[in-house]
Design a protein around this motif. Structure first.
Motif, PDB file in Angstrom:
ATOM      1  N   MET A   1       5.850  -8.001   9.720  1.00 14.57           N
ATOM      2  CA  MET A   1       5.719  -8.278   8.302  1.00 14.57           C
ATOM      3  C   MET A   1       6.286  -7.104   7.524  1.00 14.57           C
ATOM      4  N   GLU A   2       7.148  -7.388   6.605  1.00 11.97           N
ATOM      5  CA  GLU A   2       7.733  -6.360   5.752  1.00 11.97           C
ATOM      6  C   GLU A   2       7.130  -6.483   4.366  1.00 11.97           C
ATOM      7  N   ARG A   3       6.712  -5.352   3.832  1.00  7.25           N
ATOM      8  CA  ARG A   3       6.082  -5.353   2.512  1.00  7.25           C
ATOM      9  C   ARG A   3       6.638  -4.201   1.701  1.00  7.25           C
ATOM     10  N   HIS A   4       6.895  -4.443   0.428  1.00  7.55           N
ATOM     11  CA  HIS A   4       7.448  -3.424  -0.450  1.00  7.55           C
ATOM     12  C   HIS A   4       6.404  -3.027  -1.480  1.00  7.55           C
ATOM     13  N   GLY A   5       6.475  -1.782  -1.913  1.00 11.39           N
ATOM     14  CA  GLY A   5       5.554  -1.311  -2.928  1.00 11.39           C
ATOM     15  C   GLY A   5       6.046  -0.004  -3.510  1.00 11.39           C
ATOM     16  N   ALA A   6       5.294   0.488  -4.470  1.00  5.09           N
ATOM     17  CA  ALA A   6       5.611   1.770  -5.108  1.00  5.09           C
ATOM     18  C   ALA A   6       4.696   2.841  -4.533  1.00  5.09           C
ATOM     19  N   LEU A   7       5.290   3.933  -4.087  1.00  9.17           N
ATOM     20  CA  LEU A   7       4.522   5.049  -3.559  1.00  9.17           C
ATOM     21  C   LEU A   7       3.822   5.752  -4.718  1.00  9.17           C
ATOM     22  N   VAL A   8       2.502   5.872  -4.627  1.00 11.24           N
ATOM     23  CA  VAL A   8       1.734   6.493  -5.717  1.00 11.24           C
ATOM     24  C   VAL A   8       0.973   7.730  -5.272  1.00 11.24           C
ATOM     25  N   GLY A   9       0.954   8.008  -3.983  1.00 13.76           N
ATOM     26  CA  GLY A   9       0.273   9.198  -3.509  1.00 13.76           C
ATOM     27  C   GLY A   9       0.514   9.423  -2.033  1.00 13.76           C
ATOM     28  N   TRP A  10       0.288  10.650  -1.618  1.00 11.33           N
ATOM     29  CA  TRP A  10       0.415  10.971  -0.210  1.00 11.33           C
ATOM     30  C   TRP A  10      -0.387  12.221   0.097  1.00 11.33           C
ATOM     31  N   GLY A  11      -0.626  12.413   1.362  1.00 18.20           N
ATOM     32  CA  GLY A  11      -1.339  13.587   1.817  1.00 18.20           C
ATOM     33  C   GLY A  11      -1.134  13.737   3.312  1.00 18.20           C
ATOM     34  N   HIS A  12      -1.673  14.792   3.855  1.00 17.49           N
ATOM     35  CA  HIS A  12      -1.540  14.994   5.297  1.00 17.49           C
ATOM     36  C   HIS A  12      -2.773  15.701   5.829  1.00 17.49           C
ATOM     37  N   HIS A  13      -2.923  15.608   7.125  1.00  9.48           N
ATOM     38  CA  HIS A  13      -4.001  16.297   7.822  1.00  9.48           C
ATOM     39  C   HIS A  13      -3.405  16.908   9.082  1.00  9.48           C
ATOM     40  N   ASP A  14      -3.534  18.219   9.218  1.00 13.24           N
ATOM     41  CA  ASP A  14      -3.014  18.922  10.391  1.00 13.24           C
ATOM     42  C   ASP A  14      -3.941  18.656  11.567  1.00 13.24           C
ATOM     43  N   MET A  15      -3.373  18.161  12.647  1.00  9.90           N
ATOM     44  CA  MET A  15      -4.151  17.831  13.846  1.00  9.90           C
ATOM     45  C   MET A  15      -3.666  18.657  15.033  1.00  9.90           C
ATOM     46  N   GLY A  16      -3.430  19.926  14.814  1.00  4.52           N
ATOM     47  CA  GLY A  16      -2.934  20.772  15.901  1.00  4.52           C
ATOM     48  C   GLY A  16      -1.448  20.578  16.109  1.00  4.52           C
ATOM     49  N   ASN A  17      -1.064  19.924  17.209  1.00  2.00           N
ATOM     50  CA  ASN A  17       0.359  19.691  17.469  1.00  2.00           C
ATOM     51  C   ASN A  17       0.850  18.372  16.869  1.00  2.00           C
ATOM     52  N   GLN A  24       0.008   6.237   0.048  1.00  2.00           N
ATOM     53  CA  GLN A  24      -0.711   5.276  -0.791  1.00  2.00           C
ATOM     54  C   GLN A  24       0.309   4.541  -1.659  1.00  2.00           C
ATOM     55  N   SER A  25       0.117   3.231  -1.757  1.00  2.00           N
ATOM     56  CA  SER A  25       1.064   2.436  -2.541  1.00  2.00           C
ATOM     57  C   SER A  25       0.373   1.242  -3.179  1.00  2.00           C
ATOM     58  N   PHE A  26       1.040   0.726  -4.189  1.00  2.00           N
ATOM     59  CA  PHE A  26       0.660  -0.541  -4.809  1.00  2.00           C
ATOM     60  C   PHE A  26       1.806  -1.510  -4.613  1.00  2.00           C
ATOM     61  N   HIS A  27       1.446  -2.740  -4.279  1.00  2.00           N
ATOM     62  CA  HIS A  27       2.450  -3.780  -4.081  1.00  2.00           C
ATOM     63  C   HIS A  27       3.044  -4.212  -5.425  1.00  2.00           C
ATOM     64  N   SER A  28       2.207  -4.269  -6.446  1.00  2.00           N
ATOM     65  CA  SER A  28       2.675  -4.693  -7.767  1.00  2.00           C
ATOM     66  C   SER A  28       1.743  -4.141  -8.826  1.00  2.00           C
ATOM     67  N   LEU A  29       2.165  -4.182 -10.070  1.00  2.00           N
ATOM     68  CA  LEU A  29       1.338  -3.742 -11.187  1.00  2.00           C
ATOM     69  C   LEU A  29       0.101  -4.621 -11.308  1.00  2.00           C
ATOM     70  N   LYS A  32      -2.513  -3.506  -8.888  1.00  2.00           N
ATOM     71  CA  LYS A  32      -3.160  -2.285  -9.369  1.00  2.00           C
ATOM     72  C   LYS A  32      -4.224  -2.613 -10.406  1.00  2.00           C
ATOM     73  N   GLU A  33      -3.902  -3.498 -11.323  1.00  2.00           N
ATOM     74  CA  GLU A  33      -4.841  -3.849 -12.391  1.00  2.00           C
ATOM     75  C   GLU A  33      -6.047  -4.632 -11.862  1.00  2.00           C
ATOM     76  N   GLN A  34      -5.841  -5.461 -10.845  1.00  2.00           N
ATOM     77  CA  GLN A  34      -6.940  -6.271 -10.291  1.00  2.00           C
ATOM     78  C   GLN A  34      -7.869  -5.440  -9.413  1.00  2.00           C
ATOM     79  N   ASP A  35      -7.302  -4.780  -8.444  1.00  2.00           N
ATOM     80  CA  ASP A  35      -8.096  -4.089  -7.427  1.00  2.00           C
ATOM     81  C   ASP A  35      -8.371  -2.636  -7.806  1.00  2.00           C
ATOM     82  N   GLY A  36      -7.368  -1.971  -8.344  1.00  2.00           N
ATOM     83  CA  GLY A  36      -7.504  -0.576  -8.720  1.00  2.00           C
ATOM     84  C   GLY A  36      -7.368   0.410  -7.578  1.00  2.00           C
ATOM     85  N   GLU A  37      -7.458  -0.053  -6.345  1.00  2.00           N
ATOM     86  CA  GLU A  37      -7.348   0.825  -5.176  1.00  2.00           C
ATOM     87  C   GLU A  37      -5.995   0.618  -4.498  1.00  2.00           C
ATOM     88  N   PRO A  38      -5.288   1.701  -4.219  1.00  2.00           N
ATOM     89  CA  PRO A  38      -3.992   1.541  -3.542  1.00  2.00           C
ATOM     90  C   PRO A  38      -4.171   1.188  -2.073  1.00  2.00           C
TER      91      PRO A  38
END
Length: 79
Positions: A1-17, A24-29, A32-38
């Motif tokens: 399944m291919e899905r497109h969206g707008a990147l709205v955030g990112w982060g990382h966690h160092d796990m050693g090696n 984080q993304s939203f599929h559409s505006l 975002k307005e309905q759910d509020g959670e990316p």
């Protein structure tokens, strides 16, 4: 399944090696307005893969990576 969206955030966690990259993304505006959670996607990759991805993104964005120059005598002495 291919899905497109707008990147709205990112982060990382160092796990050693490895690194866990969180995107984080939203599929559409409307979504975002309905759910509020990316949508959140987590990818675990080696640090080598992270470096290759980072270099690729720098290259396609037309940016150049910052290089660390030689530390001055003052910095070497006083940190």
């Amino acid at each position: 399944m291919e899905r497109h969206g707008a990147l709205v955030g990112w982060g990382h966690h160092d796990m050693g090696n490895r690194v866990m990259l969180k995107l984080q993304s939203f599929h559409s505006l409307e979504e975002k307005e309905q759910d509020g959670e990316p949508d959140q996607f987590r990818f675990i990759m080696s640090k080598q893969q992270a470096a290759v991805l980072g270099n690729y993104l720098m290259e396609i964005s037309g940016q150049t990576a910052a290089t660390q120059g030689q530390r001055s005598l003052f910095r070497r002495l006083f940190g």
